[in-house]
Design an enzyme around this catalytic site. Structure first.
Site, mmCIF file in Angstrom:
data_model
loop_
_atom_site.group_PDB
_atom_site.id
_atom_site.type_symbol
_atom_site.label_atom_id
_atom_site.label_comp_id
_atom_site.label_asym_id
_atom_site.label_seq_id
_atom_site.Cartn_x
_atom_site.Cartn_y
_atom_site.Cartn_z
ATOM 1 N N TYR A 210 82.992 -32.248 73.659
ATOM 2 C CA TYR A 210 82.736 -33.323 72.695
ATOM 3 C C TYR A 210 83.192 -34.678 73.239
ATOM 4 O O TYR A 210 82.569 -35.704 72.950
ATOM 5 C CB TYR A 210 83.354 -32.996 71.322
ATOM 6 C CG TYR A 210 82.447 -32.029 70.580
ATOM 7 C CD1 TYR A 210 81.352 -32.499 69.867
ATOM 8 C CD2 TYR A 210 82.633 -30.653 70.674
ATOM 9 C CE1 TYR A 210 80.478 -31.627 69.232
ATOM 10 C CE2 TYR A 210 81.765 -29.766 70.040
ATOM 11 C CZ TYR A 210 80.686 -30.259 69.320
ATOM 12 O OH TYR A 210 79.807 -29.402 68.711
ATOM 13 N N CYS B 194 91.016 -32.189 60.110
ATOM 14 C CA CYS B 194 92.233 -31.487 60.500
ATOM 15 C C CYS B 194 92.069 -30.004 60.169
ATOM 16 O O CYS B 194 91.669 -29.642 59.058
ATOM 17 C CB CYS B 194 93.422 -32.078 59.755
ATOM 18 S SG CYS B 194 94.935 -31.144 60.052
ATOM 19 N N HIS C 294 74.535 -32.263 60.118
ATOM 20 C CA HIS C 294 75.485 -31.539 60.971
ATOM 21 C C HIS C 294 76.742 -32.356 61.277
ATOM 22 O O HIS C 294 77.448 -32.053 62.236
ATOM 23 C CB HIS C 294 74.792 -31.071 62.266
ATOM 24 C CG HIS C 294 73.719 -30.063 62.008
ATOM 25 N ND1 HIS C 294 72.727 -29.765 62.926
ATOM 26 C CD2 HIS C 294 73.493 -29.260 60.937
ATOM 27 C CE1 HIS C 294 71.935 -28.825 62.407
ATOM 28 N NE2 HIS C 294 72.372 -28.515 61.211
ATOM 29 N N SER D 215 58.706 -39.545 71.054
ATOM 30 C CA SER D 215 58.764 -40.178 69.729
ATOM 31 C C SER D 215 58.922 -41.692 69.829
ATOM 32 O O SER D 215 58.557 -42.409 68.906
ATOM 33 C CB SER D 215 59.876 -39.559 68.883
ATOM 34 O OG SER D 215 61.072 -39.463 69.613
HETATM 35 C C1 BJW Z 1 61.201 -34.556 71.971
HETATM 36 C C2 BJW Z 1 61.522 -35.484 72.978
HETATM 37 C C3 BJW Z 1 60.980 -36.791 72.813
HETATM 38 C C4 BJW Z 1 62.471 -33.653 73.488
HETATM 39 N N1 BJW Z 1 60.227 -37.073 71.746
HETATM 40 N N2 BJW Z 1 60.441 -34.860 70.933
HETATM 41 C C5 BJW Z 1 68.192 -18.047 58.493
HETATM 42 C C6 BJW Z 1 67.597 -17.249 59.447
HETATM 43 C C7 BJW Z 1 68.242 -16.994 60.660
HETATM 44 C C8 BJW Z 1 69.500 -17.517 60.944
HETATM 45 C C9 BJW Z 1 70.084 -18.310 59.997
HETATM 46 C C10 BJW Z 1 69.441 -18.560 58.791
HETATM 47 N N3 BJW Z 1 70.241 -19.386 58.058
HETATM 48 C C11 BJW Z 1 71.357 -19.651 58.796
HETATM 49 C C12 BJW Z 1 71.290 -19.003 59.966
HETATM 50 C C13 BJW Z 1 72.307 -19.040 61.066
HETATM 51 C C14 BJW Z 1 72.223 -20.314 61.895
HETATM 52 C C15 BJW Z 1 70.840 -20.419 62.543
HETATM 53 O O1 BJW Z 1 69.995 -21.192 62.153
HETATM 54 N N4 BJW Z 1 70.621 -19.678 63.597
HETATM 55 C C16 BJW Z 1 69.339 -19.734 64.306
HETATM 56 C C17 BJW Z 1 69.552 -20.340 65.693
HETATM 57 C C18 BJW Z 1 68.743 -18.367 64.333
HETATM 58 N N5 BJW Z 1 72.483 -21.498 61.080
HETATM 59 C C19 BJW Z 1 73.712 -21.834 60.751
HETATM 60 O O2 BJW Z 1 74.673 -21.179 61.082
HETATM 61 C C20 BJW Z 1 73.887 -23.078 59.898
HETATM 62 N N6 BJW Z 1 74.724 -22.773 58.797
HETATM 63 C C21 BJW Z 1 74.262 -22.220 57.672
HETATM 64 O O3 BJW Z 1 73.077 -22.084 57.450
HETATM 65 O O4 BJW Z 1 75.257 -21.804 56.802
HETATM 66 C C22 BJW Z 1 74.936 -20.774 55.875
HETATM 67 C C23 BJW Z 1 74.758 -19.459 56.633
HETATM 68 C C24 BJW Z 1 75.605 -19.127 57.669
HETATM 69 C C25 BJW Z 1 75.410 -17.934 58.381
HETATM 70 C C26 BJW Z 1 74.349 -17.080 58.048
HETATM 71 C C27 BJW Z 1 73.497 -17.437 56.995
HETATM 72 C C28 BJW Z 1 73.717 -18.637 56.284
HETATM 73 C C29 BJW Z 1 74.621 -24.157 60.688
HETATM 74 C C30 BJW Z 1 73.832 -24.644 61.846
HETATM 75 C C31 BJW Z 1 74.670 -25.661 62.632
HETATM 76 C C32 BJW Z 1 73.989 -26.092 63.908
HETATM 77 N N7 BJW Z 1 74.919 -26.853 64.682
HETATM 78 C C33 BJW Z 1 74.475 -27.527 65.878
HETATM 79 C C34 BJW Z 1 75.702 -28.249 66.513
HETATM 80 C C35 BJW Z 1 76.073 -29.466 65.682
HETATM 81 C C36 BJW Z 1 77.178 -30.243 66.295
HETATM 82 C C37 BJW Z 1 76.789 -30.799 67.629
HETATM 83 O O5 BJW Z 1 75.825 -31.546 67.770
HETATM 84 O O6 BJW Z 1 77.527 -30.505 68.570
HETATM 85 O O7 BJW Z 1 73.465 -28.489 65.561
HETATM 86 S S1 BJW Z 1 73.649 -26.470 67.042
HETATM 87 C C38 BJW Z 1 72.444 -27.630 67.539
HETATM 88 O O8 BJW Z 1 71.108 -27.250 67.101
HETATM 89 C C39 BJW Z 1 72.770 -28.908 66.758
HETATM 90 C C40 BJW Z 1 71.421 -29.437 66.442
HETATM 91 O O9 BJW Z 1 71.483 -30.350 65.353
HETATM 92 C C41 BJW Z 1 70.644 -28.182 66.116
HETATM 93 C C42 BJW Z 1 69.146 -28.331 66.188
HETATM 94 O O10 BJW Z 1 68.753 -28.732 67.440
HETATM 95 P P1 BJW Z 1 67.548 -29.772 67.579
HETATM 96 O O11 BJW Z 1 67.939 -31.079 67.021
HETATM 97 O O12 BJW Z 1 66.312 -29.174 67.051
HETATM 98 O O13 BJW Z 1 67.492 -29.963 69.166
HETATM 99 P P2 BJW Z 1 66.794 -29.062 70.293
HETATM 100 O O14 BJW Z 1 67.408 -29.404 71.574
HETATM 101 O O15 BJW Z 1 66.758 -27.644 69.905
HETATM 102 O O16 BJW Z 1 65.262 -29.555 70.278
HETATM 103 C C43 BJW Z 1 64.849 -30.817 70.741
HETATM 104 C C44 BJW Z 1 63.381 -30.969 70.427
HETATM 105 O O17 BJW Z 1 62.989 -32.283 70.768
HETATM 106 C C45 BJW Z 1 62.478 -30.016 71.231
HETATM 107 O O18 BJW Z 1 61.511 -29.437 70.351
HETATM 108 C C46 BJW Z 1 61.777 -30.925 72.248
HETATM 109 O O19 BJW Z 1 60.445 -30.502 72.511
HETATM 110 C C47 BJW Z 1 61.781 -32.251 71.496
HETATM 111 N N8 BJW Z 1 61.804 -33.452 72.329
HETATM 112 N N9 BJW Z 1 62.277 -34.925 73.919
HETATM 113 C C48 BJW Z 1 59.941 -36.160 70.834
HETATM 114 N N10 BJW Z 1 61.196 -37.800 73.749
HETATM 115 ZN ZN ZN Z 2 96.364 -32.632 58.871
#
Ligand code: BJW
Ligand code: ZN
Length: 269
Positions: A72, A136, A128, A260
């Site tokens: 981070y 803390c 997120h 984008s």
């Molecule tokens: C361009 C480009 C350009 C490139 N122009 N485009 C239902 C089903 C299955 C699983 C689950 C479910 N519900 C919950 C889950 C579990 C889990 C989950 O989703 N798992 C899946 C992976 C299967 N979700 C969670 O745990 C969430 N919590 C939750 O739902 O709580 C309740 C619960 C818990 C447990 C079980 C059930 C319910 C929390 C999710 C937290 C995600 N955290 C992160 C880190 C955040 C902190 C940090 O930044 O360090 O968030 S992980 C990471 O992924 C980050 C991002 O915000 C997130 C999404 O990524 P994003 O933004 O889509 O980026 P990329 O890199 O994946 O994609 C980039 C895109 O841009 C690509 O498509 C490129 O093509 C494109 N691109 N250049 C336009 N110039």
């Molecule tokens: Zn504290």
């Protein structure tokens, strides 16, 4: 089959926009890629030998808080030197335009970089969390923190191209100034629930949304990955802006394929 029904016509999109009453924009890492911020998946998704998503878990932090803080710290360094790009500015301009036209507008972002606010967007719903806040682990206090480095021991650490871990003792990692507990970034990791207020604002946003723009997200992480299918099932229109296809592409009436920073200003022009 369905992808053939997707349009990339700016005229058609403008006409849908004209009639829309409630516009929601959902962004992901792709919108910040052209500001030099690495995405999670695909090219640039590795930090050292780690898949970025491996480090974004409570388990990784519990096992090795020093390593996760290095990660981070590295990202804070990159983001601190980054500027919004034309995509962020186009979204901010869209919010102002909606306000003038009397349309509801809500910006939901999965990004923690704060670049939307820097581009002039207001009331951004940060699904997120934020790179610039800590929580803390002990007393749960949340604080804004822009110190660079966030603690002396992280100075010069976090380089992405080394295998050498800093192994900073826990007492030298960022600590709470109220109770001296270990601080963590105030972000949402896998398996953690989004904050209650954020979920409420998101539910309100999606309720009655008749136009959803989904920008630069791989649409694999829930709950955000569920928003496009939800809006479509309510009869709303979804427009995707991405360099690639994603699992939600088939929900989309519009697909603007490309960076984008180019496609948003063109479509929203
Ligand atoms: C361009 C480009 C350009 C490139 N122009 N485009 C239902 C089903 C299955 C699983 C689950 C479910 N519900 C919950 C889950 C579990 C889990 C989950 O989703 N798992 C899946 C992976 C299967 N979700 C969670 O745990 C969430 N919590 C939750 O739902 O709580 C309740 C619960 C818990 C447990 C079980 C059930 C319910 C929390 C999710 C937290 C995600 N955290 C992160 C880190 C955040 C902190 C940090 O930044 O360090 O968030 S992980 C990471 O992924 C980050 C991002 O915000 C997130 C999404 O990524 P994003 O933004 O889509 O980026 P990329 O890199 O994946 O994609 C980039 C895109 O841009 C690509 O498509 C490129 O093509 C494109 N691109 N250049 C336009 N110039
Ligand atoms: Zn504290």
């Amino acid at each position: 089959q369905q992808t053939r029904l997707m349009s990339d016509s700016v005229e058609e999109f403008s006409s849908v926009f004209q009639h829309a009453k409630k516009v929601v924009v959902l962004t992901g890492a792709g919108i910040s890629a052209e500001s030099g911020i690495p995405t999670f998946r695909g090219e640039g998704g590795l930090w050292r030998d780690f898949d970025a998503t491996e480090l974004a878990t409570p388990g990784a932090f519990a096992a090795n808080p020093s390593l996760v803080w290095e990660f981070y710290h590295y990202r804070r360094t990159i983001v601190a030197g980054a500027s919004p790009n034309a995509g962020h500015y186009a979204v901010a301009a869209l919010q102002r335009r909606c306000r003038r036209l009397g349309k509801d507008f809500i910006l939901l972002t999965q990004n923690i970089d704060g670049l939307h606010a820097k581009a002039g967007s207001t009331d951004v719903v940060e699904l997120h969390g934020s790179l610039w806040e800590t929580r803390c682990c002990h007393c749960k206090a949340v604080e804004a923190n822009r110190n660079m480095p966030i603690c002396p021991a992280l100075d010069g650490k976090g380089a992405p191209d080394t295998v050498h871990e800093a192994n900073i003792p826990s007492m030298q990692l960022p600590r709470c100034n109220k109770c001296n507990g270990l601080l963590r970034p105030r972000v949402i990791w896998f398996g953690e629930c989004l904050e209650r207020d954020v979920l409420r604002r998101t539910d309100d946003a999606l309720q009655g949304c008749d136009l959803l723009l989904v920008v630069g997200t791989s649409a694999v992480v829930y709950p955000a990955a569920g928003y496009a299918p939800l809006v479509k099932s309510q009869g709303g229109v979804v427009a995707e802006f991405n360099t690639e296809d994603t699992p939600i592409s088939y929900n989309c009436r519009f697909k603007f394929q490309g960076p984008s920073s180019v496609k948003l200003p063109t479509a929203l022009g």
